[in-house]
Motif scaffolding. Structure first.
Motif, PDB file in Angstrom:
ATOM      1  N   SER A  24     -40.870 -27.269 -11.863  1.00  0.00           N
ATOM      2  CA  SER A  24     -39.918 -27.617 -10.801  1.00  0.00           C
ATOM      3  C   SER A  24     -38.541 -27.860 -11.392  1.00  0.00           C
ATOM      4  O   SER A  24     -38.418 -28.356 -12.529  1.00  0.00           O
ATOM      5  N   LYS A  30     -32.088 -28.264  -7.584  1.00  0.00           N
ATOM      6  CA  LYS A  30     -30.861 -27.510  -7.324  1.00  0.00           C
ATOM      7  C   LYS A  30     -29.796 -28.500  -6.873  1.00  0.00           C
ATOM      8  O   LYS A  30     -30.026 -29.317  -5.983  1.00  0.00           O
ATOM      9  N   LYS A  86     -39.576 -24.315   2.416  1.00  0.00           N
ATOM     10  CA  LYS A  86     -39.830 -22.879   2.297  1.00  0.00           C
ATOM     11  C   LYS A  86     -41.022 -22.684   1.367  1.00  0.00           C
ATOM     12  O   LYS A  86     -41.180 -23.413   0.381  1.00  0.00           O
ATOM     13  N   SER A 120     -39.843 -24.403  -1.856  1.00  0.00           N
ATOM     14  CA  SER A 120     -38.656 -25.243  -1.975  1.00  0.00           C
ATOM     15  C   SER A 120     -38.881 -26.464  -1.112  1.00  0.00           C
ATOM     16  O   SER A 120     -39.395 -26.372   0.011  1.00  0.00           O
ATOM     17  N   THR A 121     -38.521 -27.617  -1.635  1.00  0.00           N
ATOM     18  CA  THR A 121     -38.713 -28.869  -0.909  1.00  0.00           C
ATOM     19  C   THR A 121     -37.409 -29.635  -0.848  1.00  0.00           C
ATOM     20  O   THR A 121     -36.535 -29.506  -1.716  1.00  0.00           O
ATOM     21  N   TYR A 169     -40.290 -12.073  -3.161  1.00  0.00           N
ATOM     22  CA  TYR A 169     -40.479 -13.518  -3.075  1.00  0.00           C
ATOM     23  C   TYR A 169     -41.815 -13.839  -2.415  1.00  0.00           C
ATOM     24  O   TYR A 169     -42.585 -14.676  -2.902  1.00  0.00           O
ATOM     25  N   LEU A 195     -32.062 -29.736  -3.254  1.00  0.00           N
ATOM     26  CA  LEU A 195     -33.476 -29.445  -3.011  1.00  0.00           C
ATOM     27  C   LEU A 195     -34.163 -29.189  -4.345  1.00  0.00           C
ATOM     28  O   LEU A 195     -33.529 -29.118  -5.395  1.00  0.00           O
ATOM     29  N   TYR A 245     -44.233 -19.780  -4.789  1.00  0.00           N
ATOM     30  CA  TYR A 245     -42.889 -20.361  -4.743  1.00  0.00           C
ATOM     31  C   TYR A 245     -42.821 -21.297  -3.552  1.00  0.00           C
ATOM     32  O   TYR A 245     -43.373 -21.031  -2.481  1.00  0.00           O
ATOM     33  N   ARG A 305     -36.750 -26.609  -6.329  1.00  0.00           N
ATOM     34  CA  ARG A 305     -37.429 -25.316  -6.353  1.00  0.00           C
ATOM     35  C   ARG A 305     -38.620 -25.419  -7.313  1.00  0.00           C
ATOM     36  O   ARG A 305     -38.478 -25.870  -8.442  1.00  0.00           O
ATOM     37  N   THR A 306     -39.741 -24.967  -6.834  1.00  0.00           N
ATOM     38  CA  THR A 306     -40.978 -25.108  -7.609  1.00  0.00           C
ATOM     39  C   THR A 306     -41.688 -23.767  -7.719  1.00  0.00           C
ATOM     40  O   THR A 306     -41.799 -23.031  -6.728  1.00  0.00           O
ATOM     41  N   THR A 307     -42.175 -23.490  -8.909  1.00  0.00           N
ATOM     42  CA  THR A 307     -42.991 -22.305  -9.164  1.00  0.00           C
ATOM     43  C   THR A 307     -44.400 -22.764  -9.516  1.00  0.00           C
ATOM     44  O   THR A 307     -44.580 -23.679 -10.340  1.00  0.00           O
TER      45      THR A 307
END
Length: 426
Positions: free
Chosen positions: A121, A124, A52, A43-44, A34, A133, A41, A135-137
């Protein structure tokens, strides 16, 4: 019973141990994967606050984890334009669809540089279906952006080159049109007792044609005319056309006899092009002598299609000039003279072979001499300009079947107007 695996127990035991070790290795490296992934990566929370973020993205940004987590929102990582796009498009789409994919944005680094990225994005959700939240790449798009920039630059350069080529082509066509017009009379002179009409069709605006014609005075009572076709196209043909026109004019003023004039032209062209690139032409040269209600015509032809006469009585026929040779090929050439008279309503038509060699119909057959004579006979005998106008329409109807330059020169005597009767006056 047959054992399914006959290998020694120790070997099997070693294999199980290796698999367990490998599995343990995967479990131990999940966090490392990760953190050190080849993409970013993060997370918001639903308000955009970063909860994160992996090491890869931090290194791209040039920031520490303490500076980012819990202190910055995802939009804070973007450039001004990126923030605007995020608020107006990215965030609404994410809220509506639950995910967005492959959006091109620019993130700003600690040193103020822009870094192009592609962002995906996904929201979740919890067990109750509510959003928890995002999750974004983040993918590094610097190479792709450089490629796109280079591709765009290439397209822009190609478009600029195309526009320049179009501009050059237009300038060339304008220059050629001016040069072509310089090889033709600006307008035909007014001849007492005679009407004249002309037309010139250019097959290609990018090539100089070799067709030519002229009408000019010899003295107070006589007028000379000619029409012809130089072999080939382009600057070389234009040079021959210019030489031919001026030679015919000069020779006619010295001795207007048609055969003598064509003989002089033959001598000039043969001597000028006797070696190297052989050049020749076909031509009809003639002299008009207007009289009372008629015009006498004396002409000669050198390898050119015969002149056509449209009579006032509705008939049409050719004025034969057999045996006339191409002009400029041999040191001595034979030219064929002919004489006729034009009465009121009669028209003499001279033309180049672009007219009769046009292709018509589905079989692409030649238009031909017979069809031209029939066409002329079908037209009302209302004068040279009317005949030229009708032929201009015919040439337009040929479409792409007309692939050669075509010159028309028509000369005739105006028809007599009917005398009014006493009935007409009442």
């Amino acid at each position: 019973m047959r054992r399914s695996d006959q290998r020694p127990y120790r070997e099997q035991e070693r294999e199980v141990t290796d698999v367990a070790a490998f599995t343990s290795l995967l479990e131990d490296s999940a966090e490392e994967l990760y953190e050190q992934a080849p993409c970013g990566y993060l997370s918001t929370l639903m308000d955009g606050t970063i909860a994160k973020i992996n090491t890869t993205l931090l290194e791209w940004l040039g920031l520490s984890r303490q500076q980012v987590v819990g202190r910055m929102r995802f939009a804070d990582l973007l450039t001004v334009g990126g923030k605007l796009y995020h608020e107006t498009h990215f965030a609404p789409l994410l809220q509506m669809n639950g995910e967005v994919s492959g959006i091109a944005l620019d993130i700003k680094t600690a040193d103020g540089q822009r870094m192009p990225v592609l962002v995906t994005s996904k929201v979740k959700t919890g067990d109750d279906g509510g959003p928890m939240l995002v999750r974004t790449t983040v993918f590094d798009a610097r190479d792709r952006r450089a490629y796109e920039t280079e591709l765009l630059r290439g397209r822009q350069e190609a478009e600029a080159a195309r526009r320049q080529a179009e501009a050059d082509r237009e300038r060339l066509q304008e220059a050629l049109a001016v040069l072509q017009q310089s090889l033709l009379p600006a307008e035909l002179p007014t001849v007492p007792g005679l009407e004249a009409g002309s037309y010139y069709h250019t097959a290609s605006p990018e090539l100089l044609g070799g067709d030519f014609y002229d009408l000019f005075p010899l003295d107070a009572d006589r007028w000379a005319f000619f029409l012809g076709d130089v072999c080939g196209k382009g600057p070389q043909a234009a040079a021959v056309t210019s030489l031919t026109r001026y030679t015919l004019r000069a020779a006619a003023l010295h001795d207007p006899d048609p055969v003598t004039v064509l003989t002089t032209l033959n001598t000039v062209l043969h001597e000028r092009y006797t070696s190297g690139d052989t050049r020749y032409c076909t031509a009809i040269f003639g002299v008009l002598h207007p009289g009372d209600d008629q015009v006498s015509v004396h002409l000669a032809s050198g390898g050119h299609p015969s002149a056509l006469i449209q009579r006032a009585d509705g008939t049409a026929h050719y004025l034969p000039t057999p045996g006339g040779m191409l002009i400029g090929v041999l040191p001595e050439a034979q030219f064929t003279p002919a004489r006729t008279r034009l009465l009121p309503g009669d028209t003499l038509l001279l033309y180049t072979d672009g007219l009769t060699e046009a292709r018509t119909g589905p079989e692409r057959e030649l238009f031909g001499d017979d069809a031209l004579r029939t066409f002329a006979a079908e037209q009302s005998a209302t004068g040279p300009q009317a005949l030229v106008t009708a032929l201009t329409g015919l040439l337009a109807d040929f479409g792409d079947g007309l692939d050669d330059d075509t010159a028309l020169l028509a000369l005739g005597v105006p028809a007599r107007l009917p005398h009014p009767t006493s009935k007409d006056l009442t």
